[in-house]
Write an enzyme that holds these catalytic residues in place. Sequence first.
Site, short mmCIF file in Angstrom:
data_model
loop_
_atom_site.label_atom_id
_atom_site.label_comp_id
_atom_site.label_asym_id
_atom_site.label_seq_id
_atom_site.Cartn_x
_atom_site.Cartn_y
_atom_site.Cartn_z
N TYR A 1 0.81 -1.23 0.00
CA TYR A 1 0.00 0.00 0.00
C TYR A 1 0.84 1.28 0.00
CZ TYR A 1 -4.16 -2.89 0.75
OH TYR A 1 -5.17 -3.80 0.62
N LYS B 1 4.80 -14.38 2.26
CA LYS B 1 4.93 -15.25 1.08
C LYS B 1 6.41 -15.29 0.72
CE LYS B 1 2.43 -17.13 -1.41
NZ LYS B 1 2.07 -18.56 -1.41
N ASP C 1 -1.25 -17.88 2.34
CA ASP C 1 -2.38 -18.72 1.89
C ASP C 1 -2.71 -19.77 2.95
OD1 ASP C 1 0.16 -19.67 1.32
OD2 ASP C 1 -0.37 -20.62 -0.57
N ASP D 1 -4.57 -6.65 5.68
CA ASP D 1 -5.88 -6.14 5.28
C ASP D 1 -6.80 -7.31 4.94
OD1 ASP D 1 -7.88 -4.44 4.51
OD2 ASP D 1 -6.98 -3.89 2.58
N ASP E 1 -10.06 -9.54 7.41
CA ASP E 1 -11.46 -9.77 7.00
C ASP E 1 -11.82 -11.25 7.09
OD1 ASP E 1 -11.68 -7.04 6.42
OD2 ASP E 1 -12.92 -7.41 4.65
#
Length: 356
Positions: free
Chosen positions: A140, A194, A226, A250, A254
């Site tokens: 970001y 990752k 993942d 982010d 969720d």
Amino acid sequence: MGLPRFRIGVIEGDGIGPELVEAALTVASAAVEGEAVLAYHQEAGGAKTYAETGEPLSAAALERIRSEYDATLKGPVGLPTVRKPDGTEGGLLGGVLRGGLDAYANVRPIASVPGVRTPMRPDLGPIDYVIVRENTEGLYLSRGLGVGNDHASADHLMMTRHGVERVVHRAFGLARARTGAPADRVRRVTCVDKSNVIRSYAFFRRIFTEIAPEYPDIETDFRYADAAGHDLVHDPGHFDVLVMENFLGDILSDVGAATIGGLGLCPSGNIGDTSAYFEPIHGSAPDLAGQDRANPVSQLLSAAMMLDHLGLAGPAGRVRRAVREVFAGGEVTLDARGRPTCGTRAVAERVRKRLV
Ligand code: ATP
């Protein structure tokens, strides 16, 4: 002797923001009664402000938030219709506030609320972990700076040693103050990345690994992002504190929100070394705005995090306990989409009445 007085910046935000913030200010004031005084200072910010002035927050407001207020409570901001010429949303404050305040740790607790229906198997047990999302760099950082034309587009993901070190230290510090993962009561920090594919994530993991020995009392743990998404659903009780890059945080927060019953239950703090502000993890849900239908708990618990940050642990604990009680006692129920059947104001009122 007078009560301690705190100056609180308030950004009511867009969409459901004003309703949520009003609920949270009422509850926060009631919670501190007799112990402290909260003086609220409204600041204009978000999509409405962008549409009117061409900037989502004035430089003067940012400066007041940075240097005059003890903390700031912010409602969700942004409206899908308010766009910049490049097509991205114009009313967002993430870049302005997180960067402007150097609020580098986005602390996102994900905790079960007994009585709330969730999509999880009951035998998985309670969920209680904190995602610490790096807030000032990562993917970001490219916000508004990507390059592209009609044929191709590119954004950079950047990490600095300083940026990673400080957020990793924050995660270990948080784990020290907690009581461990629900499944085994082991204090644990999980590094999520990752690193098998992207060099910057390997850099993140390397720095995490360098710092971990400074906290021999905390177990360290690793997940590719993942697999972390999978395990947050499959084995959530294993997690205590997780630390990760901005974009991953982010998304995975969720995922976590869904496992406890919805975004409307999830607060957050954006905490730097000298400034902090507190807000729900969700957006402004314009589909619910002005209808008294949104769940204000995310904002109430954000206010509780703010009270903790101000050193008001008693009032913060009372807000959390009152929230738990209204759900556990069946006074507040959520529909299948996470909306309180009694309405936004009634939730706040029922929580307020239980503050003792
Ligand atoms: P952002 O990218 O800014 O996080 P978003 O586009 O992901 O925003 P949200 O505004 O977070 O979207 O909302 C997603 C959906 O979740 C909305 O349609 C809304 O109905 C629901 N939702 C969000 N917050 C709440 C809440 N407090 N109470 C009930 N439902 C909510």
